[in-house]
Design an enzyme around this catalytic site. Structure first.
Site, PDB file in Angstrom:
ATOM      1  N   HIS A   1     -33.526 -16.859 -62.090  1.00 27.66           N
ATOM      2  CA  HIS A   1     -32.696 -17.074 -63.275  1.00 27.66           C
ATOM      3  C   HIS A   1     -31.390 -17.744 -62.863  1.00 27.66           C
ATOM      4  O   HIS A   1     -30.823 -17.422 -61.804  1.00 27.66           O
ATOM      5  CB  HIS A   1     -32.374 -15.751 -63.965  1.00 27.66           C
ATOM      6  CG  HIS A   1     -33.579 -14.919 -64.271  1.00 27.66           C
ATOM      7  ND1 HIS A   1     -34.614 -15.352 -65.061  1.00 27.66           N
ATOM      8  CD2 HIS A   1     -33.911 -13.662 -63.870  1.00 27.66           C
ATOM      9  CE1 HIS A   1     -35.533 -14.408 -65.150  1.00 27.66           C
ATOM     10  NE2 HIS A   1     -35.130 -13.373 -64.430  1.00 27.66           N
TER      11      HIS A   1
ATOM     12  N   GLU B   1     -29.744  -9.068 -63.699  1.00 29.61           N
ATOM     13  CA  GLU B   1     -30.502  -7.949 -64.250  1.00 29.61           C
ATOM     14  C   GLU B   1     -30.651  -6.832 -63.228  1.00 29.61           C
ATOM     15  O   GLU B   1     -30.348  -7.011 -62.044  1.00 29.61           O
ATOM     16  CB  GLU B   1     -31.882  -8.425 -64.706  1.00 29.61           C
ATOM     17  CG  GLU B   1     -32.736  -8.982 -63.576  1.00 29.61           C
ATOM     18  CD  GLU B   1     -33.963  -9.727 -64.067  1.00 29.61           C
ATOM     19  OE1 GLU B   1     -33.973 -10.203 -65.220  1.00 29.61           O
ATOM     20  OE2 GLU B   1     -34.917  -9.856 -63.285  1.00 29.61           O
TER      21      GLU B   1
ATOM     22  N   HIS C   1     -37.443 -13.686 -57.266  1.00 28.36           N
ATOM     23  CA  HIS C   1     -37.978 -12.344 -57.447  1.00 28.36           C
ATOM     24  C   HIS C   1     -39.284 -12.376 -58.215  1.00 28.36           C
ATOM     25  O   HIS C   1     -39.625 -13.373 -58.870  1.00 28.36           O
ATOM     26  CB  HIS C   1     -36.974 -11.456 -58.190  1.00 28.36           C
ATOM     27  CG  HIS C   1     -36.656 -11.940 -59.572  1.00 28.36           C
ATOM     28  ND1 HIS C   1     -35.722 -12.929 -59.818  1.00 28.36           N
ATOM     29  CD2 HIS C   1     -37.152 -11.597 -60.789  1.00 28.36           C
ATOM     30  CE1 HIS C   1     -35.643 -13.153 -61.112  1.00 28.36           C
ATOM     31  NE2 HIS C   1     -36.512 -12.354 -61.725  1.00 28.36           N
TER      32      HIS C   1
ATOM     33  N   ARG D   1     -39.853 -20.658 -63.517  1.00 35.24           N
ATOM     34  CA  ARG D   1     -41.053 -20.230 -62.812  1.00 35.24           C
ATOM     35  C   ARG D   1     -41.309 -21.149 -61.626  1.00 35.24           C
ATOM     36  O   ARG D   1     -41.325 -22.374 -61.768  1.00 35.24           O
ATOM     37  CB  ARG D   1     -42.234 -20.249 -63.796  1.00 35.24           C
ATOM     38  CG  ARG D   1     -43.476 -19.524 -63.351  1.00 35.24           C
ATOM     39  CD  ARG D   1     -44.554 -19.623 -64.415  1.00 35.24           C
ATOM     40  NE  ARG D   1     -44.195 -18.932 -65.639  1.00 35.24           N
ATOM     41  CZ  ARG D   1     -44.296 -19.454 -66.852  1.00 35.24           C
ATOM     42  NH1 ARG D   1     -44.725 -20.685 -67.018  1.00 35.24           N
ATOM     43  NH2 ARG D   1     -43.960 -18.742 -67.902  1.00 35.24           N
TER      44      ARG D   1
END
Length: 325
Positions: A98, A115, A173, A193
């Site tokens: 991200h 996150e 991740h 992605r």
């Protein structure tokens, strides 16, 4: 302003399973329930208010009419700052990254995404991907993607129930198969992605990769070691309740409370709303004037300035609020 329960929209991504329906009570006609968005003001999936004066309306609509319910600490954000999910990975998620706020706002028109993950449950031998094994050059990163050797470069970490991972923007991740997590993140749905195990989407075509953008934003150093916050047994009014800080950053503060027939007491002042998500057991929320029972998989939104409330029962709850910086 009164606290209320929220109904979570669900997503049927191809790697999802059935535990959110079978174990967490999520209702949907979808075959797969990959994610439930437990607290969301995002256009891609809005939380719906389940009871009270605003029953049937979106959380965004409620907050537009009651902006003070977010709390003063949310004033530094352009829009509602967090998104909370339950994620059931029956299969491996794609290896992804991200962007940070600067890149995401410039390129995607929304916030970036930092996150955290709390491992609610997992199968024996489950693992996830967290950064690289060692520092890598941008050229070698690209080469590993092109030559299909990326999985040789990433840091694979075995997991167990109760583990916590803090995923800063820019960290490569992936959640591994057999893991169910609670994810608290910035209010963003931007994901780049990088590798997807050769899978195809519903249209029969390989799912889109975002290689150039990922190369722009990925940190090429190993991810920081996880910080661990020791559980604390609360004394006094919350006697016997076990409390643990899971994450504390500019975007959110997340704690977990474990109640074994005990009572958890908190005071929600004007600085921040509080969100309660039950990940085990059941309990009763009370604000002194009325009681609200809840079960595993249910969430309660408590507006800023609501004052003192209690939770009693046998349960584990995830508590999210916005802190001062």
């Amino acid at each position: 302003m009164k606290p209320f329960r929220l109904i979570a929209p669900v997503k049927d991504y191809i790697w999802g399973g059935t535990k959110l329906r079978e174990e967490f009570g999520k209702e949907s006609d979808l075959d797969r329930l990959a994610e439930s968005w437990e607290l969301s003001c995002h256009k891609d999936g809005e939380s719906i208010i389940a009871d009270g004066e605003y029953k049937g309306r979106t959380l965004s609509e409620y907050l537009a009419e009651n902006p003070q319910a977010k709390g003063s600490n949310c004033g530094r954000f352009e829009y509602f700052p967090v998104l909370i999910k339950l994620i059931d990975a029956r299969d491996n998620l794609s290896v992804q990254v991200h962007p940070d706020n600067e890149y995401a706002q410039r390129v995607e028109g929304e916030y970036g995404k930092t996150e955290m993950w709390y491992i609610v449950d997992c199968e024996e031998g489950a693992s996830l991907i967290y950064g690289f094994k060692e520092e890598i050059s941008k050229e070698d990163f690209r080469k590993a993607i092109e030559e299909n050797t990326l999985l040789d470069k990433v840091n694979t970490v075995p997991v167990k129930k109760g583990d916590v991972f803090f995923i800063e923007a820019g960290t490569l991740h992936a959640i591994g198969k057999g893991i169910l997590i609670a994810e608290i993140q910035q209010n963003s749905n931007t994901t780049y992605r990088v590798y997807d195990y050769g899978r195809v989407g519903a249209d029969g075509k390989p799912r889109e990769l975002h290689i150039e953008k990922a190369l722009d934003v990925t940190s090429l150093k190993p991810a920081s070691e996880q910080r661990s916050f020791a559980p604390l047994k609360l004394e006094g009014k919350c006697e016997g309740t076990v409390m643990q800080i899971l994450a504390d950053c500019d975007y959110f503060t997340v704690s977990k409370a474990e109640l074994d027939g005990t009572v958890y007491i908190a005071d929600v002042d004007e600085r921040s709303f509080m969100h309660i998500l039950a990940i085990e057991g059941s309990g009763t929320f009370s604000d002194g004037s009325e009681e609200m029972p809840f079960n595993k998989g249910e969430g309660i939104f408590i507006p800023a300035g609501s004052g003192v409330f209690t939770i009693s029962g046998n349960c584990s709850i995830i508590i999210t609020e916005i802190n001062n910086i």
